[in-house]
Scaffold this active site. Structure first.
Site, short mmCIF file in Angstrom:
data_model
loop_
_atom_site.label_atom_id
_atom_site.label_comp_id
_atom_site.label_asym_id
_atom_site.label_seq_id
_atom_site.Cartn_x
_atom_site.Cartn_y
_atom_site.Cartn_z
N ASN A 32 1.35 -0.17 -22.77
CA ASN A 32 0.72 0.81 -21.86
C ASN A 32 -0.73 0.44 -21.60
OD1 ASN A 32 3.03 2.43 -23.01
ND2 ASN A 32 2.13 3.96 -21.66
N ALA A 84 14.90 0.17 -16.57
CA ALA A 84 16.13 -0.56 -16.25
C ALA A 84 15.89 -1.49 -15.06
CB ALA A 84 17.26 0.42 -15.94
N ARG A 125 2.87 5.14 -28.54
CA ARG A 125 2.60 4.14 -27.51
C ARG A 125 1.47 3.25 -27.97
NH1 ARG A 125 6.65 6.12 -26.06
NH2 ARG A 125 7.34 6.75 -23.99
N ALA A 184 12.99 13.75 -19.49
CA ALA A 184 14.39 13.38 -19.78
C ALA A 184 14.44 11.96 -20.33
CB ALA A 184 15.21 13.48 -18.49
N LYS A 221 12.97 -2.82 -14.23
CA LYS A 221 12.11 -3.91 -14.71
C LYS A 221 12.92 -4.90 -15.55
CE LYS A 221 8.19 -4.38 -14.31
NZ LYS A 221 7.37 -5.07 -13.26
N LEU A 245 0.83 -1.21 0.00
CA LEU A 245 0.00 0.00 0.00
C LEU A 245 0.86 1.25 0.00
CD1 LEU A 245 -3.05 -0.96 2.30
CD2 LEU A 245 -2.87 -1.06 -0.18
N THR A 285 7.11 -5.28 -18.84
CA THR A 285 6.66 -4.16 -19.66
C THR A 285 7.40 -4.08 -20.99
OG1 THR A 285 6.80 -1.74 -19.76
CG2 THR A 285 8.22 -2.77 -18.18
#
Ligand code: NAD
Ligand code: TYD
Length: 356
Positions: free
Chosen positions: A180, A153, A215, A275, A155, A36, A126
């Site tokens: 996504n 990185a 995406r 960035a 993940k 949580l 992902t």
């Protein structure tokens, strides 16, 4: 498979997965194990909370003792790991939490899966681990990972550990790499809920850079069906890409949201870019298709359906859009310079070549 530990099950995708699995399989028990954090929300689970085959345990996936205790207590045979720090912008502000939870947390769960001889460890990964994908190419599962943000990185590090535990110790693992996701109960920090709730309040939509990044916006329940399929029919040790296979530009996503809400394009505000912003994610989904799965929604259908859910569930997002979220919003967006139209026009070709 009967007692499934769903780590991170109080978050966006995990809570949708729990609801989906508890309805579909009459004999399965779903045990949510969740720290949580700011992203975990028990409102996401309120309609299953009192279900006789549901249990909730608050805990941290980095805490080996707590993980062992919950596995023993509920006789867990399967772990589906959704628990992670998940927002790229936050990973740029505070990478440490990402390395800790996404890498060390995955390691801790893998150690438990090995020690208890679990039937399956499934990692929810992902498309971002592939990094920016050039031209017309689509990332395949056999491609090397090339992450470029602290989130991706972390993940990717987790995915590599998962594979190592399969090769070295024979832990029965599977990995899905999702595009996504959009849908009910997604935290407002992510772009579709953020822009929907901003537009509903007639606040500007902060589009990063020229908004021409691509995406694959994918409906969350399609993703849940794919994870279910991989759990039951996937080959151990394998990775499966999951998405619609049809990426769109962010500006198209914004226009779909504004159209669905009947709001003006003048709400679009181009701001200084993120960035290291990955320009394009695109995956080849033929491997999961061959397993018998098809996406049920196009990106446009997924986005429209999601926008309608936020319109109908103001009770949910008003609670998430609290003082803490507004403080985050000021910290994240307050410092971003608004771009002049000629700056936006000049961005696309330069950025494309910078990424090449
Ligand atoms: P989310 O941020 O909505 O939820 C993450 C959940 O994990 C929260 O409930 C949080 O409390 C919990 N959590 C965080 N740290 C924890 C810890 N140390 N121990 C236990 N619980 C912890 O995320 P989401 O969007 O539902 O993503 C779920 C998973 O799917 C993540 O692993 C993410 O990388 C992956 N994924 C997400 C997307 C997407 O578009 N949202 C796409 C592909 C893959
Ligand atoms: P996001 O939902 O943060 O997902 P991810 O970065 O993991 O893909 O963002 C989706 C896209 O939207 C991404 O290209 C960044 C862009 N974006 C904006 O333009 N403005 C925003 O305020 C946010 C949050 C994202």
């Amino acid at each position: 498979m009967k007692n499934i530990l769903v780590t991170g099950g109080a978050g966006f995708i995990g809570s949708n997965f729990v609801r989906y699995m508890i309805q579909k399989y009459e004999s399965y028990h779903l045990i949510v194990f969740d720290k949580l954090t700011y992203a975990g929300n028990l409102d996401n689970l309120r309609d299953v909370f009192d279900h006789p085959r549901f249990a909730f345990v608050r805990g941290d996936i980095c805490d080996a003792q707590a993980v062992e205790d919950v596995i023993r207590q509920y006789n867990v045979d399967t772990i589906v790991n959704f628990a992670a720090e998940t927002h790229v912008d936050r990973s740029i502000m505070n990478p440490g939490a990402f390395v800790h939870t996404d890498v060390i947390g995955t390691y801790t769960l893998l150690e438990a899966a090995r020690a208890f001889g679990l039937e399956r460890y499934h990692q929810v990964s992902t498309d971002e681990v592939y990094g920016h994908v050039e031209g017309e190419r689509r990332a395949r599962e056999s491609d090397p990972v090339a992450p470029r943000s602290p989130y991706s990185a972390s993940k990717a590090g987790a995915d590599l550990l998962v594979n190592a535990y399969f090769v070295t110790y024979g832990v029965p693992v599977t990995i899905t790499r999702g595009a996504n996701n959009v849908g009910p109960y997604q935290h407002l920090e992510k772009v579709v809920p953020l822009f929907t709730t901003n537009a509903l309040q007639d606040r500007p939509l902060p589009v990063y850079g020229d908004g021409r990044q691509k995406r694959d916006y994918h409906y969350v329940l399609d993703h849940c069906e794919a994870i279910d399929l991989v759990l039951h029919k996937g080959r151990v040790g394998e990775v499966y890409n999951v998405g619609t296979g049809q990426e769109i530009e962010n500006l198209q996503m914004v226009e779909i949201i504004l159209d669905e809400l009947g709001k003006p394009r003048s709400l679009i505000q181009h701001v200084e870019d993120r960035a290291g912003h990955d320009r394009r994610y695109a995956m080849d989904i033929s491997k999961i298709r061959a397993l018998g799965w098809e996406p049920r929604h196009t990106p446009e259908e997924a986005i429209r359906k999601t926008v309608r859910w936020y319109v109908e569930n103001e009770w949910w997002w008003r609670k998430v859009r609290d003082a803490e979220f507004e403080a985050y919003y000021r910290a994240q967006y307050g410092r971003r310079r608004v771009l002049a139209p000629d700056e936006v026009a000049g961005l696309s070709p330069r950025e494309e070549s910078a990424e090449a």
